[in-house]
Scaffold this active site. Structure first.
Site, mmCIF file in Angstrom:
data_model
loop_
_atom_site.group_PDB
_atom_site.id
_atom_site.type_symbol
_atom_site.label_atom_id
_atom_site.label_comp_id
_atom_site.label_asym_id
_atom_site.label_seq_id
_atom_site.Cartn_x
_atom_site.Cartn_y
_atom_site.Cartn_z
ATOM 1 N N ARG A 122 0.853 -1.189 0.000
ATOM 2 C CA ARG A 122 0.000 0.000 0.000
ATOM 3 C C ARG A 122 0.888 1.238 0.000
ATOM 4 O O ARG A 122 1.702 1.410 0.909
ATOM 5 C CB ARG A 122 -0.871 0.040 1.265
ATOM 6 C CG ARG A 122 -1.741 -1.208 1.466
ATOM 7 C CD ARG A 122 -3.101 -1.036 0.842
ATOM 8 N NE ARG A 122 -3.845 -2.287 0.861
ATOM 9 C CZ ARG A 122 -4.978 -2.470 1.529
ATOM 10 N NH1 ARG A 122 -5.478 -1.489 2.252
ATOM 11 N NH2 ARG A 122 -5.612 -3.626 1.462
ATOM 12 N N GLU A 143 0.910 4.152 1.141
ATOM 13 C CA GLU A 143 0.379 5.128 2.097
ATOM 14 C C GLU A 143 1.374 6.266 2.188
ATOM 15 O O GLU A 143 2.529 6.057 2.522
ATOM 16 C CB GLU A 143 0.200 4.504 3.493
ATOM 17 C CG GLU A 143 -0.444 3.130 3.514
ATOM 18 C CD GLU A 143 -1.955 3.152 3.363
ATOM 19 O OE1 GLU A 143 -2.505 4.251 3.169
ATOM 20 O OE2 GLU A 143 -2.572 2.080 3.424
ATOM 21 N N ARG A 175 0.235 3.075 12.648
ATOM 22 C CA ARG A 175 -0.540 1.882 12.294
ATOM 23 C C ARG A 175 -0.496 1.532 10.807
ATOM 24 O O ARG A 175 -1.159 0.609 10.369
ATOM 25 C CB ARG A 175 -1.983 2.042 12.766
ATOM 26 C CG ARG A 175 -2.713 3.188 12.110
ATOM 27 C CD ARG A 175 -4.026 3.484 12.797
ATOM 28 N NE ARG A 175 -4.917 4.180 11.905
ATOM 29 C CZ ARG A 175 -4.751 5.448 11.504
ATOM 30 N NH1 ARG A 175 -3.723 6.141 11.939
ATOM 31 N NH2 ARG A 175 -5.593 6.003 10.671
ATOM 32 N N HIS A 176 0.259 2.273 10.023
ATOM 33 C CA HIS A 176 0.348 1.995 8.589
ATOM 34 C C HIS A 176 1.738 1.528 8.190
ATOM 35 O O HIS A 176 2.737 2.125 8.565
ATOM 36 C CB HIS A 176 0.011 3.248 7.774
ATOM 37 C CG HIS A 176 -1.450 3.544 7.747
ATOM 38 N ND1 HIS A 176 -2.028 4.471 8.564
ATOM 39 C CD2 HIS A 176 -2.444 3.018 6.993
ATOM 40 C CE1 HIS A 176 -3.330 4.509 8.328
ATOM 41 N NE2 HIS A 176 -3.616 3.629 7.386
ATOM 42 N N GLU A 197 -8.716 -0.829 13.819
ATOM 43 C CA GLU A 197 -9.258 -1.727 12.799
ATOM 44 C C GLU A 197 -8.206 -2.768 12.447
ATOM 45 O O GLU A 197 -7.131 -2.435 11.970
ATOM 46 C CB GLU A 197 -9.623 -0.920 11.547
ATOM 47 C CG GLU A 197 -10.129 -1.795 10.416
ATOM 48 C CD GLU A 197 -9.897 -1.177 9.045
ATOM 49 O OE1 GLU A 197 -10.133 0.019 8.881
ATOM 50 O OE2 GLU A 197 -9.465 -1.927 8.148
ATOM 51 N N SER A 215 -11.077 -5.940 7.664
ATOM 52 C CA SER A 215 -12.256 -5.579 6.881
ATOM 53 C C SER A 215 -12.747 -6.858 6.236
ATOM 54 O O SER A 215 -11.941 -7.722 5.888
ATOM 55 C CB SER A 215 -11.920 -4.605 5.757
ATOM 56 O OG SER A 215 -11.734 -3.333 6.272
ATOM 57 N N ARG A 236 -0.988 -5.495 12.683
ATOM 58 C CA ARG A 236 -1.873 -4.748 13.583
ATOM 59 C C ARG A 236 -2.397 -5.636 14.703
ATOM 60 O O ARG A 236 -2.510 -5.203 15.848
ATOM 61 C CB ARG A 236 -3.043 -4.154 12.806
ATOM 62 C CG ARG A 236 -2.635 -2.961 11.979
ATOM 63 C CD ARG A 236 -3.871 -2.250 11.510
ATOM 64 N NE ARG A 236 -3.531 -1.122 10.666
ATOM 65 C CZ ARG A 236 -4.435 -0.324 10.105
ATOM 66 N NH1 ARG A 236 -5.728 -0.563 10.290
ATOM 67 N NH2 ARG A 236 -4.060 0.690 9.369
HETATM 68 P P1 AMO Z 1 -8.531 -3.421 3.968
HETATM 69 O O1 AMO Z 1 -7.991 -2.524 2.918
HETATM 70 O O2 AMO Z 1 -9.398 -2.803 5.012
HETATM 71 O O3 AMO Z 1 -9.414 -4.576 3.318
HETATM 72 O O4 AMO Z 1 -7.340 -4.161 4.662
HETATM 73 C C1 AMO Z 1 -7.578 -5.244 5.536
HETATM 74 C C2 AMO Z 1 -6.771 -5.117 6.812
HETATM 75 O O5 AMO Z 1 -5.395 -4.972 6.502
HETATM 76 C C3 AMO Z 1 -4.774 -4.149 7.466
HETATM 77 N N1 AMO Z 1 -4.148 -3.000 6.803
HETATM 78 C C4 AMO Z 1 -2.935 -2.512 7.093
HETATM 79 N N2 AMO Z 1 -2.005 -2.887 7.982
HETATM 80 C C5 AMO Z 1 -0.853 -2.195 8.036
HETATM 81 N N3 AMO Z 1 -0.568 -1.167 7.217
HETATM 82 C C6 AMO Z 1 -1.466 -0.744 6.301
HETATM 83 N N4 AMO Z 1 -1.151 0.274 5.487
HETATM 84 C C7 AMO Z 1 -2.714 -1.423 6.211
HETATM 85 N N5 AMO Z 1 -3.807 -1.294 5.425
HETATM 86 C C8 AMO Z 1 -4.652 -2.248 5.803
HETATM 87 C C9 AMO Z 1 -5.826 -3.727 8.446
HETATM 88 C C10 AMO Z 1 -7.089 -3.894 7.641
HETATM 89 O O6 AMO Z 1 -8.212 -4.108 8.452
HETATM 90 N N6 AMO Z 1 -9.780 -6.882 0.529
HETATM 91 C C11 AMO Z 1 -10.143 -6.316 1.824
HETATM 92 C C12 AMO Z 1 -10.348 -7.390 2.844
HETATM 93 C C13 AMO Z 1 -11.570 -8.242 2.599
HETATM 94 O O7 AMO Z 1 -12.664 -7.669 2.461
HETATM 95 O O8 AMO Z 1 -11.425 -9.484 2.579
HETATM 96 C C14 AMO Z 1 -9.026 -5.375 2.276
HETATM 97 O O9 AMO Z 1 -7.907 -5.451 1.842
HETATM 98 O O10 AMO Z 1 -5.790 -4.652 9.523
#
Ligand code: AMO
Length: 423
Positions: free
Chosen positions: A203, A205, A211-212, A346, A349, A397
């Site tokens: 990602r 970001e 948390r990212h 979170e 998802s 996380r």
């Molecule tokens: P989402 O984008 O919410 O959903 O990501 C799912 C989970 O991944 C973790 N997460 C992260 N952890 C660390 N750094 C980040 N930048 C980051 N971004 C996300 C979080 C988050 O809840 N395809 C959907 C999932 C699904 O519906 O099956 C998805 O990727 O814990």
């Protein structure tokens, strides 16, 4: 002489043993020297006569000596050395004094010198607990009839919306690093009905937060022939219990050392998004949008802890505007999508997905996507895709919140963040 591990020392009192490991720490008291030797199983105190030259800390060494009991030694035993052999000498003093400074020095320093700071007890323990959680994930799902899959990380389109994609050159084409295995795990439901994947995702970001990460381990699940999203939530609840049990059974020492406060795994209440919004607005006097920001999540987590004594909270029935095109619409702008908050963060998802071809096309268009870019994904929806759903847990996380780590980067061996590409 055969090697004895630090953890086996108590079984060898009075015997001559040979230890192999790293010189964790040393102190010269003039008349006598003390050293701590660290191997994969733990740490042992070693008493060394004066005059014996000990190499720099973090050198790997072989110690031969006699095991004795000593109530004052860490763990209650020590080795009286009569031989120290340097297996591989440290060439320079370690840039951080691991036993003393771990998690006390500036996080940037810890990450800068990750190749040695990872050797610290806390860093090692945190990643071992994470490995246990992942093992629990696999074991539980294997037992429930899931098949492990491996999907591509070089892809032609994003699954979660375009803003945080890393673009790469793929010969003469444009490609991206996968943000999620979402589209592929759905296709694989048509093959195995129940699938999971443990793999890194990417990602872009822009902001450095606690948390990212720009690369994280995604624990993905997808299952077919479901009634609705609550079947998926039920599975995730039991899965999390199994993962936490695996950690508790296989890494008790690590959890004790990190002074982990065990979460309530008994109850994981479910709150609709509308109800969560009402609580935020009316009971907590907070402004609320269609998606919750970090502050709102923290407030809901604190509310759930205080009111119901729980650490896990599912927020269900997310509004369509806050979900990707694949979320199953229930009418009135509401989807069967959910999030899971753990201690106010979170960690998941998930939800039920659209399985009808025409609805998918329409939802792609509504979100401003050209269906042509999703051709490889869309085709399968012409071939009997059953109602299905799933979720993804961010492994770092989950680890961060379970262990109370100050930053998600400590839950990854070599984190990639906005400014860090090495080590
Ligand atoms: P989402 O984008 O919410 O959903 O990501 C799912 C989970 O991944 C973790 N997460 C992260 N952890 C660390 N750094 C980040 N930048 C980051 N971004 C996300 C979080 C988050 O809840 N395809 C959907 C999932 C699904 O519906 O099956 C998805 O990727 O814990």
């Amino acid at each position: 002489m055969a090697r004895v591990l630090a953890s086996e020392i108590p079984h060898h009192v009075g015997e001559q043993v040979s230890l192999l490991g790293f010189l964790h720490w040393k102190r010269d008291l003039g008349g006598i020297q003390f050293a701590l030797v660290r191997d994969r199983s733990g740490i042992v105190q070693v008493v060394v006569e004066k005059g014996v030259d000990l190499p720099l800390a973090e050198s790997s060494i072989r110690v031969t000596g006699k095991v004795v009991e000593n109530a004052k030694a860490p763990g209650g035993y020590e080795v009286l050395a009569n031989g120290i052999e340097v297996v591989s000498a440290a060439l320079e003093p370690s840039p951080i004094e691991i036993p003393k400074e771990e998690w006390r020095v500036n996080p940037e320093t810890l990450l800068e010198y990750r190749y040695v700071s990872l050797r610290g007890e806390k860093a090692r323990a945190a990643l071992q607990v994470q490995a246990a959680l992942v093992r629990g994930f696999r074991n539980y799902l294997d037992a429930q009839g899931f098949t492990e899959i491996y999907t591509p990380k070089i892809v032609s389109a994003g699954a979660e919306g375009g803003s945080n994609l890393f673009g790469i050159d793929y010969f003469e084409k444009r490609a991206y690093l996968a943000q999620s295995p979402q589209l592929y795990k759905q296709i694989m439901v048509g093959v195995y009905e129940r699938v999971y994947e443990v793999a890194p995702v990417f990602r872009a970001e822009e902001h450095a937060t606690s948390r990212h990460l720009n690369e994280y381990l995604s624990l993905d699940v997808e299952m077919g022939f479901i009634q609705d999203e609550f079947e998926v939530i039920d599975l995730e609840e039991n899965l999390l219990r199994a993962m936490l049990e695996e950690a508790r059974h296989t890494t008790p020492k690590q959890l004790a050392m990190l002074e982990v406060e065990w979460p309530n795994t008994q109850e994981m209440p479910r709150l609709s998004h509308a109800e969560a919004r009402r609580i935020l607005r009316e009971e907590l006097s907070m402004p609320v949008g269609q998606d919750f920001n970090e502050e709102a999540e923290r407030a809901l987590g604190a509310y759930a802890k205080e009111k119901w004594g729980v650490d896990f909270l599912f927020v269900t029935k997310y509004p369509q505007v806050a979900r990707p095109f694949y979320a199953y619409p229930e009418g009135n702008g509401v989807t069967r999508g959910f999030d899971l908050l753990f201690r106010g963060l979170e960690i998941t998802s998930g939800g039920q997905r659209v399985h009808q071809y025409e609805v998918l096309i329409e939802q792609l268009r509504n979100k401003g996507n050209d269906p042509a870019n999703f051709a490889g994904y869309l085709e399968v929806f012409k071939y009997g895709m059953p109602p299905h759903g799933g979720f993804a847990i961010g492994a770092e996380r989950l680890t961060q919140k379970l262990l109370g780590l100050p930053n998600v980067r400590y839950a990854r061996a070599f984190p990639r963040d906005r400014h860090r590409l090495t080590p």
